[in-house]
Motif scaffolding. Structure first.
Motif, PDB file in Angstrom:
ATOM      1  N   THR A  28      24.623  -2.607   6.734  1.00  0.00           N
ATOM      2  CA  THR A  28      23.309  -2.096   7.116  1.00  0.00           C
ATOM      3  C   THR A  28      23.974  -0.914   8.096  1.00  0.00           C
ATOM      4  N   GLY A  29      23.007  -0.053   8.497  1.00  0.00           N
ATOM      5  CA  GLY A  29      23.392   1.083   9.540  1.00  0.00           C
ATOM      6  C   GLY A  29      22.458   2.270   9.465  1.00  0.00           C
ATOM      7  N   ASP A 466      17.335  -1.224  -3.210  1.00  0.00           N
ATOM      8  CA  ASP A 466      16.136  -1.382  -2.890  1.00  0.00           C
ATOM      9  C   ASP A 466      15.446  -0.123  -2.799  1.00  0.00           C
ATOM     10  N   ALA A 467      16.077   0.878  -3.434  1.00  0.00           N
ATOM     11  CA  ALA A 467      15.476   2.378  -3.240  1.00  0.00           C
ATOM     12  C   ALA A 467      14.002   2.178  -3.995  1.00  0.00           C
ATOM     13  N   GLY A 468      13.013   2.840  -3.177  1.00  0.00           N
ATOM     14  CA  GLY A 468      11.812   2.978  -3.720  1.00  0.00           C
ATOM     15  C   GLY A 468      10.896   1.721  -3.681  1.00  0.00           C
ATOM     16  N   THR A 494      21.968  -1.736   2.014  1.00  0.00           N
ATOM     17  CA  THR A 494      20.489  -1.642   2.198  1.00  0.00           C
ATOM     18  C   THR A 494      19.928  -1.215   3.442  1.00  0.00           C
ATOM     19  N   HIS A 495      18.717  -0.696   3.404  1.00  0.00           N
ATOM     20  CA  HIS A 495      18.016  -0.167   4.154  1.00  0.00           C
ATOM     21  C   HIS A 495      16.775  -1.055   4.765  1.00  0.00           C
ATOM     22  N   GLN A 498      14.121  -6.780   4.783  1.00  0.00           N
ATOM     23  CA  GLN A 498      13.719  -8.075   3.983  1.00  0.00           C
ATOM     24  C   GLN A 498      15.065  -8.360   2.861  1.00  0.00           C
ATOM     25  N   VAL A 499      15.601  -7.300   2.666  1.00  0.00           N
ATOM     26  CA  VAL A 499      16.835  -7.808   1.704  1.00  0.00           C
ATOM     27  C   VAL A 499      18.145  -8.360   2.779  1.00  0.00           C
ATOM     28  N   ALA A 500      18.228  -7.482   4.004  1.00  0.00           N
ATOM     29  CA  ALA A 500      19.367  -8.028   4.681  1.00  0.00           C
ATOM     30  C   ALA A 500      19.165  -9.397   5.342  1.00  0.00           C
TER      31      ALA A 500
END
Length: 565
Positions: A28-29, A466-468, A494-495, A498-500
């Motif tokens: 992430t970042g 996770d785009a969109g 990822t941005h 919830q995924v991270a």
């Protein structure tokens, strides 16, 4: 499994070391921090095309070095084939790109070209990015996915089919070449056959023309030769010569005189012997000259025949060789060539029969693969649908539609189209035409989850899967990624917090700016640092106890969802 990735002078990254863990690693970042450079660096070592634009500040050399362990068997064989080696059981793959655009790759310490690096890299890591979404929209990629789902039996059948298909293609090329040259061969056969017929009719013998020329000259000069031979005969025998006699008479007189000398002086006996030898030789010579003279009869009939025979041979030497011996050599070569040309005709028959047999085998294998694809498509589609439902797409449906191609191709006779619909009541349509970016991401993830094989220990990389999407769907995506990670190693850029939140290892790409140079580095975050990063991703403040509590709740929820996998 990827153990370590070192990046130098790549984009905004001056130097960074990425150490993903087993299971799920998230990266992430902030936007623009350099997360894409991480994927680009990994792509570099895997043979993905890269140019001078990736070099930091367009100066020097960009490098990417990766260490892999738990290698698949095919990779170990490929490394051995290129002369590479393992470092304590690990494979080191390196790539560098210069500011001039020059690129070099090493696999196991051995320099390789980009194609080999790509082939080996494809067995090490599967990267899912925007380009993979595009690939999933192609019929070829969709067929590959369906064939993977069909399992080892399909892989074996497809390998067998491709081997026979390549053999059929090669033999068909040979047959076409032989068939196209049939006219030229027919002309050559006619020419060689005509020449052989001419030579066979005359039937010259080795050296015959030279012998006949010599005999012709002898017959033409018969009178002169007879006079000279007769003169020689007279000189030897003494016939019709004056009182002095011939050579033989003189030798006889000499022998008698020497015998008297030897009677008076025994030492002269050797002279007697020598004289007797000379007399014997002279007598033999006389007999030979007499025989030669007797054979010097004029023969105009024979002379005429020789002239005719030499004319026949000359008609051949004008076309086939300098003399009779050369003509016979041409005839032998012609016979050999005719035999080979006849073999070509036999080869055409042989190839035709072999190709016909291969076509029967190919059709049988193609039918077998078609049946396996039909059998697999419904079950595989249902499994993907179940995963999509878990990814907050309860009404989504996928369907692998098979069509029959006009002729056999490298993978059989089937055309495969992946159809998709996200809404109830809508007819499925080609995935590339109806799926949004977020839907494509989830379809791709669902496919990998279904296909995941824990025995292969694969490494998957997802770039912005996770785009969109967001919210609760993000949690479902994270859970699916964690499920996939149970079968291998998953790295996700990822941005979404919830995924991270599902990560076993969390790495942050952080950008720094000293006023002159902007750089990015990689940092492993754990505990409170990780909660702060998750809070930032959710839009909160790092210092806010409320946002940290929210992040902690999210991690707890992710752990509960992972426990249910």
């Amino acid at each position: 499994m990827l153990g370590e990735l070192v990046i130098r002078q790549l984009g905004v990254i001056e130097e960074a070391t990425f150490t993903p863990g087993p299971g799920l690693t998230v990266v992430t970042g902030e936007t623009g921090a350099g997360k894409t450079m991480l994927i680009l660096g990994l792509g570099m070592v895997l043979g993905v095309r890269a140019d001078s634009s990736v070099v930091r500040n367009r100066i020097g050399i960009a490098q990417a070095i990766a260490r892999f362990s738990d290698l698949p068997g095919d990779v170990a064989e490929a490394i051995d084939d290129v002369g590479g080696y393992l470092d304590h059981g690990e494979l080191i793959v390196q790539r560098q790109v210069s500011s001039t655009g020059r690129s070099r790759s090493w696999v196991g310490g051995s320099s390789v070209n980009q194609g080999i690096a790509q082939d080996i890299g494809a067995d090490l890591v599967t990267i899912h990015g925007q380009s993979e979404q595009i690939r999933l929209s192609t019929p070829e990629r969709q067929r590959e996915v369906l064939d993977r789902a069909a399992g080892p039996a399909m892989a074996t059948a497809l390998e067998n089919y491709r081997a026979k298909y390549d053999q059929h293609k090669r033999l068909s090329g040979e047959l076409e070449e032989l068939t196209q040259s049939a006219r030229e061969r027919a002309r050559e056969v006619d020419m060689l056959s005509f020449g052989l017929a001419e030579i066979t009719k005359v039937d010259p013998q080795d050296g015959e023309d030279d012998a006949l020329i010599a005999e012709s000259r002898r017959l033409q000069d018969a009178d002169e030769l007879r006079d000279l031979a007769y003169t020689t005969m007279v000189a030897l025998s003494g016939e019709e010569v004056s009182d002095s006699g011939g050579v033989l008479h003189g030798l006889t007189t000499s022998i008698k005189a020497l015998e008297k000398v030897a009677g008076l002086d025994p030492k002269a006996q050797e002279l007697v012997s020598s004289a007797q030898e000379v007399s014997a030789l002279a007598s033999d010579l006389t007999s030979q000259v007499s025989a030669y003279l007797g054979g010097l009869d004029a023969d105009p009939v024979r002379l005429e025949w020789i002239g005719h025979r030499l004319a026949e041979i000359k008609s051949l030497t004008r076309k086939y060789g300098a003399d009779a011996t050369a003509v016979r050599a041409w005839a032998q070569d012609a016979e050999n060539q005719l035999s080979q040309l006849g073999d070509s005709d036999d080869k055409i028959t042989e190839l035709t029969e072999e190709i016909t047999g291969l076509e029967l085998e190919l059709n049988a294998l193609a039918d077998q693969m078609s049946q396996m694809r039909r059998d697999t498509s419904r079950k595989f589609s249902d499994q993907i649908g179940e995963e999509l439902a878990a990814l907050a797409m309860p009404h989504a449906k996928v369907e692998f539609r098979l069509s029959t191609l006009g002729e056999l191709g490298p993978t059989g006779r089937d055309g495969v189209t992946l159809l998709f619909t996200a809404n109830p009541g809508s007819d499925p349509a080609p995935l590339s035409k109806v799926a949004s970016g977020g839907e494509l991401s989830r379809v791709r993830l669902a496919i990998e989850v279904v296909l995941a094989d824990s025995s292969l220990k694969q490494t998957f990389v997802f770039d912005e899967v996770d785009a969109g999407i967001g919210g609760a769907v993000g949690l479902q995506v994270g859970q699916r990624l964690a499920k996939l990670a149970a079968a291998g190693q998953v790295i996700v850029v990822t941005h979404l917090a919830q995924v991270a939140a599902f990560a076993h290892t969390h790495v942050v790409v952080e950008k720094t700016d000293n006023g002159d140079v902007t750089s990015s580095g990689l940092f492993l975050v754990e505990g409170d640092q990780r909660l702060s990063e998750l809070a930032r991703m959710m839009g909160g403040l790092d210092e806010s106890s409320h946002s940290l509590a929210h992040a902690s709740d999210l991690v707890n929820q992710a752990q509960m969802m992972m426990a249910s996998i």
